[in-house]
Structure formats: structure tokens, C-alpha cells
Design a protein around this motif. Structure first.
Motif, mmCIF file in Angstrom:
data_model
loop_
_atom_site.group_PDB
_atom_site.id
_atom_site.type_symbol
_atom_site.label_atom_id
_atom_site.label_comp_id
_atom_site.label_asym_id
_atom_site.label_seq_id
_atom_site.Cartn_x
_atom_site.Cartn_y
_atom_site.Cartn_z
ATOM 1 N N ASP A 180 7.698 3.710 19.756
ATOM 2 C CA ASP A 180 6.620 4.690 19.816
ATOM 3 C C ASP A 180 6.408 5.131 21.260
ATOM 4 O O ASP A 180 6.154 4.300 22.146
ATOM 5 N N MET A 181 6.511 6.437 21.510
ATOM 6 C CA MET A 181 6.466 6.882 22.906
ATOM 7 C C MET A 181 5.708 8.188 23.065
ATOM 8 O O MET A 181 5.498 8.943 22.106
ATOM 9 N N LEU A 182 5.316 8.423 24.299
ATOM 10 C CA LEU A 182 4.739 9.692 24.718
ATOM 11 C C LEU A 182 5.856 10.477 25.394
ATOM 12 O O LEU A 182 6.610 9.910 26.186
ATOM 13 N N VAL A 183 5.978 11.766 25.099
ATOM 14 C CA VAL A 183 7.072 12.575 25.646
ATOM 15 C C VAL A 183 6.512 13.896 26.177
ATOM 16 O O VAL A 183 5.611 14.488 25.572
ATOM 17 N N THR A 184 7.052 14.357 27.315
ATOM 18 C CA THR A 184 6.703 15.668 27.847
ATOM 19 C C THR A 184 7.940 16.278 28.497
ATOM 20 O O THR A 184 8.936 15.582 28.725
ATOM 21 N N GLU A 185 7.884 17.562 28.794
ATOM 22 C CA GLU A 185 9.001 18.258 29.441
ATOM 23 C C GLU A 185 8.660 18.516 30.905
ATOM 24 O O GLU A 185 7.537 18.911 31.227
ATOM 25 N N VAL A 186 9.629 18.300 31.780
ATOM 26 C CA VAL A 186 9.444 18.526 33.215
ATOM 27 C C VAL A 186 10.614 19.353 33.736
ATOM 28 O O VAL A 186 11.768 19.066 33.413
ATOM 29 N N PHE A 187 10.302 20.378 34.537
ATOM 30 C CA PHE A 187 11.364 21.172 35.174
ATOM 31 C C PHE A 187 11.585 20.644 36.582
ATOM 32 O O PHE A 187 10.651 20.508 37.372
ATOM 33 N N SER A 188 12.825 20.318 36.907
ATOM 34 C CA SER A 188 13.167 19.803 38.236
ATOM 35 C C SER A 188 13.586 20.949 39.159
ATOM 36 O O SER A 188 14.557 21.652 38.885
ATOM 37 N N PHE A 189 12.840 21.114 40.248
ATOM 38 C CA PHE A 189 13.159 22.131 41.264
ATOM 39 C C PHE A 189 14.498 21.807 41.922
ATOM 40 O O PHE A 189 15.349 22.658 42.100
ATOM 41 N N THR A 190 14.691 20.529 42.258
ATOM 42 C CA THR A 190 15.926 20.143 42.975
ATOM 43 C C THR A 190 17.168 20.298 42.111
ATOM 44 O O THR A 190 18.194 20.764 42.572
ATOM 45 N N VAL A 202 10.642 13.617 29.706
ATOM 46 C CA VAL A 202 10.166 12.408 30.361
ATOM 47 C C VAL A 202 9.372 11.629 29.330
ATOM 48 O O VAL A 202 8.544 12.201 28.613
ATOM 49 N N CYS A 203 9.658 10.339 29.215
ATOM 50 C CA CYS A 203 8.978 9.559 28.184
ATOM 51 C C CYS A 203 8.408 8.260 28.733
ATOM 52 O O CYS A 203 8.865 7.734 29.748
ATOM 53 N N CYS A 204 7.399 7.783 28.042
ATOM 54 C CA CYS A 204 6.729 6.545 28.413
ATOM 55 C C CYS A 204 6.295 5.853 27.137
ATOM 56 O O CYS A 204 5.750 6.499 26.228
ATOM 57 N N SER A 205 6.555 4.566 27.037
ATOM 58 C CA SER A 205 6.172 3.818 25.845
ATOM 59 C C SER A 205 4.653 3.760 25.710
ATOM 60 O O SER A 205 3.930 3.568 26.694
ATOM 61 N N LYS A 206 4.174 3.920 24.495
ATOM 62 C CA LYS A 206 2.734 3.800 24.235
ATOM 63 C C LYS A 206 2.240 2.374 24.477
ATOM 64 O O LYS A 206 1.037 2.138 24.570
ATOM 65 N N ASP A 207 3.191 1.426 24.589
ATOM 66 C CA ASP A 207 2.804 0.034 24.876
ATOM 67 C C ASP A 207 2.255 -0.124 26.291
ATOM 68 O O ASP A 207 1.549 -1.095 26.581
ATOM 69 N N PHE A 208 2.597 0.816 27.184
ATOM 70 C CA PHE A 208 2.275 0.627 28.595
ATOM 71 C C PHE A 208 1.287 1.641 29.158
ATOM 72 O O PHE A 208 0.912 1.554 30.333
ATOM 73 N N LEU A 209 0.897 2.622 28.366
ATOM 74 C CA LEU A 209 -0.087 3.615 28.806
ATOM 75 C C LEU A 209 -1.103 3.763 27.682
ATOM 76 O O LEU A 209 -0.775 4.257 26.609
ATOM 77 N N HIS A 210 -2.326 3.311 27.956
ATOM 78 C CA HIS A 210 -3.312 3.173 26.885
ATOM 79 C C HIS A 210 -4.541 4.040 27.107
ATOM 80 O O HIS A 210 -4.851 4.421 28.241
ATOM 81 N N LEU A 221 5.811 16.419 46.503
ATOM 82 C CA LEU A 221 5.051 17.397 45.735
ATOM 83 C C LEU A 221 5.521 18.768 46.180
ATOM 84 O O LEU A 221 5.354 19.144 47.345
ATOM 85 N N ALA A 222 6.143 19.509 45.265
ATOM 86 C CA ALA A 222 6.628 20.859 45.572
ATOM 87 C C ALA A 222 5.906 21.845 44.654
ATOM 88 O O ALA A 222 4.784 22.253 44.922
ATOM 89 N N ASN A 223 6.534 22.188 43.536
ATOM 90 C CA ASN A 223 5.901 23.091 42.570
ATOM 91 C C ASN A 223 4.888 22.372 41.678
ATOM 92 O O ASN A 223 4.137 23.013 40.952
ATOM 93 N N GLY A 224 4.913 21.059 41.709
ATOM 94 C CA GLY A 224 3.953 20.280 40.925
ATOM 95 C C GLY A 224 4.382 20.036 39.490
ATOM 96 O O GLY A 224 3.573 19.607 38.666
ATOM 97 N N ASN A 225 5.655 20.281 39.176
ATOM 98 C CA ASN A 225 6.100 20.140 37.789
ATOM 99 C C ASN A 225 6.070 18.696 37.295
ATOM 100 O O ASN A 225 5.661 18.427 36.167
ATOM 101 N N ALA A 226 6.509 17.763 38.145
ATOM 102 C CA ALA A 226 6.459 16.352 37.747
ATOM 103 C C ALA A 226 5.011 15.927 37.530
ATOM 104 O O ALA A 226 4.691 15.231 36.559
ATOM 105 N N ALA A 227 4.128 16.372 38.421
ATOM 106 C CA ALA A 227 2.709 16.027 38.298
ATOM 107 C C ALA A 227 2.120 16.596 37.010
ATOM 108 O O ALA A 227 1.326 15.930 36.327
ATOM 109 N N LYS A 228 2.506 17.820 36.660
ATOM 110 C CA LYS A 228 2.010 18.415 35.413
ATOM 111 C C LYS A 228 2.486 17.604 34.209
ATOM 112 O O LYS A 228 1.755 17.429 33.228
#
Length: 197
Positions: A96-106, A113-121, A133-140
Motif C-alpha cells: 500500500d503506497m502513496l504515489v505522485t508525479e514529479v518532473f525533473s528539471f535536470t 515518486v512513491c512512499c509506503s503508507k507504513d511510513f507516512l501517517h 530547489l529550482a522549479n520546485g517540482n520535487a517539493a510539489k
């Protein structure tokens, strides 16, 4: 939320000494930040992050692999809290995971990008730490993951911010506490121009 920029002098001096500027607005700091790492500088930068977020309640550090892992671990060590790094490839063992899309400038491409729901509550108070920090895509992407988890983003710390790519403007205007140890206003003609200089 307005932040007053305070350059971290040891980092600024090291960028002036060892940073390499490439065409296209790229700053290489791979001899001391994100390929070969200077542990003494890393420790001092992490202590500075802890100082800047001292007014925040934080129970988890979050970053994205790979370049943010080293500073995130050091900050987590100093705060005595777990460090989670979001993965750029879905591991076969992750359920079970959380997933989002990230655009890499480089790399000029999007990735999941995914993270297990076991570790983010729900209820976690998260500090995001990354190298650039460039365009802020990873942060978004991190904002989205934290929101999906029902957690709270306590702040964001970056080693180097490229202000001319405006990610910092977006994050600060969105109300986040953003702390960058060195802010670069321009890399025009391969000259590194720091904010305030």
C-alpha cells in the motif's frame, strides 16, 4: 509566509571555491554536496537546518532519493526522528503506497515518486530536506504525498536555491516556511551571483 534570507557563510564560501557552473543554468556541487560529500560541511549545514526549524514540532524527515538522503539523515540524527525517502521506482516489496508525479528539471522527464503508507501517517509533522530547489517540482510532489497521507508539512529546507527558477517564490507564497542555506540569483554567463551580493 515571508522568510528573511540568511546565507550560511561556510556553504557560500565553498560554492565560490568548488562550485562549477555549466551552460543552461546548472550548478555542479558534486565534489562536496551530492556525489562526493564533505561530512564536516554536511554536519554544519544540518545543525543550521535544525536551528532554523527549532520552533517547529517535527516527528519525521522526508526527502526524495537520492541526493537529499545524506542531509536528511544528518538532520534526522540531530533531531532523533525517523527519515523517510520517497522512491523513484516502485519496489516489488512495497504494498500500500502513496504515489505522485514529479518532473525533473535536470533529467527533463517525469517520474513517479512513491512512499509506503507504513511510513507516512496522518498527523505526522514532516520536515522536507533536499539538496536543490529550482522549479520546485520535487517539493510539489512532496506536498502532494504529505497531503495524501493526512500529515502536516512543518517546513522545507534546501541546501541551495536557484531563485531565478522561482520554485521558492511558489512555495513561500503558498505559506510554507522555506529555508535555503544559499540562494543563487543568477548563473548567467557562468557567473555565480548570490542573493544579497
Amino acid at each position: 509566509m515571508a522568510n528573511t534570507y540568511k546565507p550560511f557563510a561556510p556553504l557560500v564560501e565553498r560554492i565560490k571555491k568548488d562550485g562549477v557552473c555549466l551552460d543552461g543554468g546548472i550548478l555542479k556541487v558534486d565534489s562536496f554536496v551530492n556525489h562526493q560529500i564533505d561530512p564536516t560541511l554536511l554536519q554544519s549545514m544540518s545543525i543550521e537546518f535544525v536551528r532554523r526549524f527549532a520552533n517547529k514540532e517535527i516527528n519525521k524527515i522526508l526527502t526524495i532519493e537520492a541526493s537529499g538522503i545524506a542531509p536528511a539523515i544528518m538532520v534526522g540524527f540531530l533531531l532523533n526522528v525517523p527519515v523517510v525517502f520517497a522512491k523513484k521506482k516502485k519496489p516489488s516489496t512495497m504494498g500500500d503506497m502513496l504515489v505522485t508525479e514529479v518532473f525533473s528539471f535536470t533529467k527533463n522527464k517525469s517520474y513517479s515518486v512513491c512512499c509506503s503508507k507504513d511510513f507516512l501517517h496522518q498527523g505526522d509533522k514532516v520536515l522536507f530536506i533536499d539538496d536543490f530547489l529550482a522549479n520546485g517540482n520535487a517539493a510539489k510532489g512532496i506536498i502532494d504525498l504529505v497531503k495524501q497521507a493526512g500529515a502536516e508539512l512543518a517546513g522545507m529546507g534546501f541546501i541551495i536555491e536557484k531563485s531565478f527558477q522561482h520554485g521558492g517564490d511558489f512555495l513561500r507564497n503558498s505559506g510554507f516556511q522555506v529555508e535555503s542555506l544559499a540562494i543563487i540569483d543568477s548563473l548567467d554567463n557562468c557567473q555565480i551571483k548570490f542573493k544579497g551580493e
